[in-house]
Design a protein around this motif. Sequence first.
Motif, PDB file in Angstrom:
ATOM      1  N   CYS A  93      11.747 -15.599   1.770  1.00 48.34           N
ATOM      2  CA  CYS A  93      11.466 -14.162   1.753  1.00 48.34           C
ATOM      3  C   CYS A  93      10.948 -13.945   0.413  1.00 48.34           C
ATOM      4  N   ARG A  94      11.712 -14.532  -0.669  1.00 45.53           N
ATOM      5  CA  ARG A  94      11.556 -14.172  -2.137  1.00 45.53           C
ATOM      6  C   ARG A  94       9.962 -14.667  -2.414  1.00 45.53           C
ATOM      7  N   THR A  95       9.594 -15.767  -1.787  1.00 43.38           N
ATOM      8  CA  THR A  95       8.272 -16.256  -1.862  1.00 43.38           C
ATOM      9  C   THR A  95       7.399 -15.474  -1.433  1.00 43.38           C
ATOM     10  N   VAL A  96       7.535 -14.882  -0.301  1.00 42.21           N
ATOM     11  CA  VAL A  96       6.406 -13.874   0.450  1.00 42.21           C
ATOM     12  C   VAL A  96       6.320 -12.527  -0.527  1.00 42.21           C
ATOM     13  N   LYS A  97       7.408 -12.103  -1.115  1.00 38.30           N
ATOM     14  CA  LYS A  97       7.485 -10.979  -1.913  1.00 38.30           C
ATOM     15  C   LYS A  97       6.715 -11.281  -3.112  1.00 38.30           C
ATOM     16  N   MET A  98       6.722 -12.322  -3.715  1.00 37.98           N
ATOM     17  CA  MET A  98       6.383 -12.783  -4.966  1.00 37.98           C
ATOM     18  C   MET A  98       4.823 -12.842  -4.685  1.00 37.98           C
ATOM     19  N   ILE A  99       4.261 -13.552  -3.839  1.00 36.94           N
ATOM     20  CA  ILE A  99       3.022 -13.612  -3.269  1.00 36.94           C
ATOM     21  C   ILE A  99       2.251 -12.121  -3.254  1.00 36.94           C
ATOM     22  N   LEU A 100       2.938 -11.475  -2.406  1.00 37.82           N
ATOM     23  CA  LEU A 100       2.391 -10.014  -2.113  1.00 37.82           C
ATOM     24  C   LEU A 100       2.386  -9.233  -3.480  1.00 37.82           C
ATOM     25  N   ASP A 101       3.378  -9.369  -4.412  1.00 35.67           N
ATOM     26  CA  ASP A 101       3.387  -8.497  -5.763  1.00 35.67           C
ATOM     27  C   ASP A 101       2.510  -9.218  -6.498  1.00 35.67           C
ATOM     28  N   LYS A 102       2.047 -10.571  -6.513  1.00 33.19           N
ATOM     29  CA  LYS A 102       0.857 -11.058  -7.305  1.00 33.19           C
ATOM     30  C   LYS A 102      -0.612 -10.580  -6.975  1.00 33.19           C
ATOM     31  N   LYS A 103      -0.462 -10.350  -5.652  1.00 34.86           N
ATOM     32  CA  LYS A 103      -1.770  -9.806  -5.165  1.00 34.86           C
ATOM     33  C   LYS A 103      -1.780  -8.274  -5.138  1.00 34.86           C
ATOM     34  N   GLY A 104      -0.892  -7.504  -5.636  1.00 35.25           N
ATOM     35  CA  GLY A 104      -0.772  -6.237  -5.852  1.00 35.25           C
ATOM     36  C   GLY A 104      -0.935  -5.513  -4.370  1.00 35.25           C
ATOM     37  N   ILE A 105      -0.224  -6.224  -3.429  1.00 31.16           N
ATOM     38  CA  ILE A 105      -0.195  -5.491  -1.956  1.00 31.16           C
ATOM     39  C   ILE A 105       1.250  -4.990  -1.823  1.00 31.16           C
ATOM     40  N   ALA A 106       1.252  -3.629  -1.495  1.00 32.37           N
ATOM     41  CA  ALA A 106       2.328  -2.821  -1.179  1.00 32.37           C
ATOM     42  C   ALA A 106       3.069  -3.361   0.149  1.00 32.37           C
ATOM     43  N   TYR A 107       4.340  -3.407   0.132  1.00 35.01           N
ATOM     44  CA  TYR A 107       5.118  -3.679   1.288  1.00 35.01           C
ATOM     45  C   TYR A 107       6.447  -2.981   1.202  1.00 35.01           C
ATOM     46  N   ASP A 108       6.950  -3.019   2.543  1.00 38.94           N
ATOM     47  CA  ASP A 108       8.307  -2.221   2.769  1.00 38.94           C
ATOM     48  C   ASP A 108       9.201  -3.649   2.924  1.00 38.94           C
ATOM     49  N   TYR A 109      10.356  -3.673   2.159  1.00 41.30           N
ATOM     50  CA  TYR A 109      11.126  -4.802   2.355  1.00 41.30           C
ATOM     51  C   TYR A 109      12.489  -4.140   3.068  1.00 41.30           C
ATOM     52  N   ILE A 110      12.827  -4.867   4.034  1.00 42.52           N
ATOM     53  CA  ILE A 110      14.032  -4.394   4.653  1.00 42.52           C
ATOM     54  C   ILE A 110      14.903  -5.630   4.543  1.00 42.52           C
ATOM     55  N   MET A 163       2.034   4.662   2.980  1.00 45.77           N
ATOM     56  CA  MET A 163       2.450   3.823   4.001  1.00 45.77           C
ATOM     57  C   MET A 163       1.944   2.461   3.583  1.00 45.77           C
ATOM     58  N   SER A 164       2.966   1.409   3.704  1.00 41.73           N
ATOM     59  CA  SER A 164       2.638   0.071   3.091  1.00 41.73           C
ATOM     60  C   SER A 164       2.015  -0.596   4.491  1.00 41.73           C
ATOM     61  N   LYS A 165       1.170  -1.637   4.079  1.00 39.82           N
ATOM     62  CA  LYS A 165       0.386  -2.343   5.137  1.00 39.82           C
ATOM     63  C   LYS A 165       1.088  -3.512   5.661  1.00 39.82           C
ATOM     64  N   PHE A 166       2.092  -3.734   4.751  1.00 37.07           N
ATOM     65  CA  PHE A 166       3.009  -4.961   5.155  1.00 37.07           C
ATOM     66  C   PHE A 166       4.399  -4.594   5.416  1.00 37.07           C
ATOM     67  N   LYS A 167       5.304  -5.136   6.398  1.00 37.98           N
ATOM     68  CA  LYS A 167       6.639  -4.886   6.541  1.00 37.98           C
ATOM     69  C   LYS A 167       7.367  -6.392   6.329  1.00 37.98           C
TER      70      LYS A 167
END
Length: 84
Positions: free
Chosen positions: A15-32, A1-5
Amino acid sequence: MSKFKIYGKESCAPCRTVKMILDKKGIAYDYIDIEEDAEALDEMIGLYEMTTVPIVVSKGRVMYGYTPSILMDMIKDYYEQQKL
């Protein structure tokens, strides 16, 4: 289960910026994507009473819109929890 939604839509630059930052940090997330999932939009409005995106949720904290300092605090909390 992802820690971020993340509730967002593809046309949303923050929205794209948030996803990019989490991707760079290697943090999994659920994107809805609320444009593609009407039920998710209804869920988002019901839970957070907002239609603005992004809405980022992690460990009971909610960021409405994109506020870099809040996102960084949420990421810091994530990393601290990983140490436990």
